[in-house]
Design a protein around this motif. Sequence first.
Motif, PDB file in Angstrom:
ATOM      1  N   GLN A 185       0.673  -1.387   0.061  1.00  0.00           N
ATOM      2  CA  GLN A 185      -0.027  -0.020  -0.068  1.00  0.00           C
ATOM      3  C   GLN A 185       0.966   1.206  -0.119  1.00  0.00           C
ATOM      4  OE1 GLN A 185      -3.699   0.024   2.430  1.00  0.00           O
ATOM      5  NE2 GLN A 185      -3.664  -2.182   2.586  1.00  0.00           N
ATOM      6  N   LYS A 187       2.745   2.234   2.424  1.00  0.00           N
ATOM      7  CA  LYS A 187       2.957   2.827   3.715  1.00  0.00           C
ATOM      8  C   LYS A 187       4.560   2.910   4.126  1.00  0.00           C
ATOM      9  CE  LYS A 187       0.499   4.478   6.886  1.00  0.00           C
ATOM     10  NZ  LYS A 187      -0.602   5.741   6.894  1.00  0.00           N
ATOM     11  N   TYR A 210       1.068  10.049   4.179  1.00  0.00           N
ATOM     12  CA  TYR A 210      -0.018   9.288   3.804  1.00  0.00           C
ATOM     13  C   TYR A 210       0.185   8.559   2.122  1.00  0.00           C
ATOM     14  CZ  TYR A 210      -1.173  13.494   1.092  1.00  0.00           C
ATOM     15  OH  TYR A 210      -1.324  14.603   0.061  1.00  0.00           O
ATOM     16  N   THR A 211      -0.660   7.940   1.940  1.00  0.00           N
ATOM     17  CA  THR A 211      -0.423   7.555   0.412  1.00  0.00           C
ATOM     18  C   THR A 211      -1.748   7.884  -0.415  1.00  0.00           C
ATOM     19  OG1 THR A 211      -1.580   5.451   0.861  1.00  0.00           O
ATOM     20  CG2 THR A 211       0.656   5.697   1.550  1.00  0.00           C
ATOM     21  N   ASP A 214      -4.443   5.764   0.998  1.00  0.00           N
ATOM     22  CA  ASP A 214      -5.063   6.393   2.184  1.00  0.00           C
ATOM     23  C   ASP A 214      -6.228   7.359   2.088  1.00  0.00           C
ATOM     24  OD1 ASP A 214      -3.329   4.599   3.852  1.00  0.00           O
ATOM     25  OD2 ASP A 214      -1.992   6.407   4.123  1.00  0.00           O
ATOM     26  N   GLU A 217      -9.145   5.452   0.049  1.00  0.00           N
ATOM     27  CA  GLU A 217     -10.127   4.484   1.184  1.00  0.00           C
ATOM     28  C   GLU A 217     -11.135   5.119   2.002  1.00  0.00           C
ATOM     29  OE1 GLU A 217      -7.226   1.553   2.468  1.00  0.00           O
ATOM     30  OE2 GLU A 217      -6.849   0.768   0.385  1.00  0.00           O
ATOM     31  N   THR A 218     -10.134   6.312   2.419  1.00  0.00           N
ATOM     32  CA  THR A 218     -10.834   7.071   3.431  1.00  0.00           C
ATOM     33  C   THR A 218     -12.141   7.690   2.818  1.00  0.00           C
ATOM     34  OG1 THR A 218      -8.816   7.743   4.638  1.00  0.00           O
ATOM     35  CG2 THR A 218     -10.579   9.042   5.124  1.00  0.00           C
ATOM     36  N   ASP A 355      -2.945  10.618   8.802  1.00  0.00           N
ATOM     37  CA  ASP A 355      -4.296  10.011   8.615  1.00  0.00           C
ATOM     38  C   ASP A 355      -4.751   9.645  10.024  1.00  0.00           C
ATOM     39  OD1 ASP A 355      -2.592   7.956   8.369  1.00  0.00           O
ATOM     40  OD2 ASP A 355      -4.055   6.723   7.059  1.00  0.00           O
ATOM     41  N   GLN A 414      -6.394   5.020  12.059  1.00  0.00           N
ATOM     42  CA  GLN A 414      -6.448   5.636  10.638  1.00  0.00           C
ATOM     43  C   GLN A 414      -7.971   5.844  10.726  1.00  0.00           C
ATOM     44  OE1 GLN A 414      -4.140   2.408   8.463  1.00  0.00           O
ATOM     45  NE2 GLN A 414      -3.674   4.114   7.340  1.00  0.00           N
ATOM     46  N   LYS A 416      -9.798   6.096   8.030  1.00  0.00           N
ATOM     47  CA  LYS A 416     -10.536   5.234   7.191  1.00  0.00           C
ATOM     48  C   LYS A 416     -11.205   4.122   7.955  1.00  0.00           C
ATOM     49  CE  LYS A 416      -6.508   2.594   5.440  1.00  0.00           C
ATOM     50  NZ  LYS A 416      -5.674   2.101   4.433  1.00  0.00           N
TER      51      LYS A 416
END
Length: 463
Positions: A185, A187, A210-211, A214, A217-218, A355, A414, A416
């Motif tokens: 991912q 991270k 953050y990616t 991230d 998906e949030t 996040d 996180q 999310k």
Amino acid sequence: MSQWRVTAERPLREVDGLDHERCAALHNLIVERGWTASGRSLRDLHRQTWWECYGGDAELSPHAAKLSPSVVAFLKAAWHGYAYTAQPPHAFFRYLAGLCSPDDLWENLNYGEDEDDLNKKRYVTLYMANWALGASHPLGLVFDEQTFTAMQHISIHDTGVTMNGRQIWLPFELILEGFLDMIDQGKALAVDSSYDGNQERIDPWIMPSYTVSDVDETLEAFERLAGAVETRMPGAPGNEMHRLSDAIESSALAPNTFAYQFLVRAREIRFSQIAPGLRIARQQPFSSVDIEEGKLRPILLFESSQNAHQDTERAPWGEEVPLSPFPRHFQAITNYPAGVYLTETDPDGAHPFEDGCKLILPYAIGGNGWARTSDGALFGDKSHTKGPAASPVPCSTQLYQQGFNHFIETHDVQLKHVLSHWAEMVEEGKWAVDVDGVAGGIEKWREADTEDHWQDYQLPMSW
């Protein structure tokens, strides 16, 4: 080697001792992924195993006598030669520099006075922690030869928590799978010599604050939550629009931050209550606090009409001392709304997570002894104290938090995961919906400390 990944289709295997075959394959896959992502050719990867690196059976027989046969089998298959031949140096992972030398396998643990020599052989420090992360007295990943489980320790001081008799250790392969998931991912990211960013680099690893995943998906979790509420509202949603993006201007957020990317892209909603007693924030209580350039303030996302509770701790001299969920430079502001905050961070620091979030309640919970963090600890647990858990200490800031995180250092839960959980609570009918959105009011959160509902408010361990 990807066939060794731990998935729903390929779960943990029932074996005697350590699943050395799978763990060695996952270890070697991490080495391979870091090696190629840092711009090196697999042709140059020295696949010498740990066992070969330290002289094989002839040199290691005294150590083998103290190790479980399955641990010996792991060390005979896990690559270690790369650590000595790579220039520039090549750390195994962001948090772990590499497999320990034979002399360090039993030397790093901080035992209590009641530990005898026999029990000291039970615990093996397989990997040394990455000293570059700045931990005091770095330790590493410790393996329990009696239960065949493992726990990562950034510092030797973590043993006060991990060896208190209450922490649950994990199968070694689940920790390695967690590392691979972080690599998947983005991270934890291995970079090549062309990298010129500001992230602290522990060759070859950086950890982005953050990616893209991230953010995406949030946003998906927020969309799912909003959709779940709207489809269950009695009658059509109202006409008043509520926008998370309104927080951008008052927070002075830069476009390259997680908060900006989430807030500007989050959909509008036509109901007021996003969770029990919480609505989209209309203020930013910490916007006036001066901070160092590059660092990020706490951002209020969802607010209560009530102020946050002030937790306290009794000092040795008897005084009740305030406990703030925020660092010292924010503590001059003592009145601020209860709600969900993206927590402050340094995006270029050693633990740069944009996040992470906290839900701060307007009252303390946990006194009933049911509310727990993800690691299974009671709220307010005196985590460095051995033996049965002491009486729980009510607090207002631990709901949804990880406790002692098995995978990653200093990361609030996180956002999310919180939003996805809220969506599940609505979808499963555990939270009712009325004309204003999610019903129940701010008192609903007290369910987290009841026998019937505490499990509904405990998130699984994640990184």
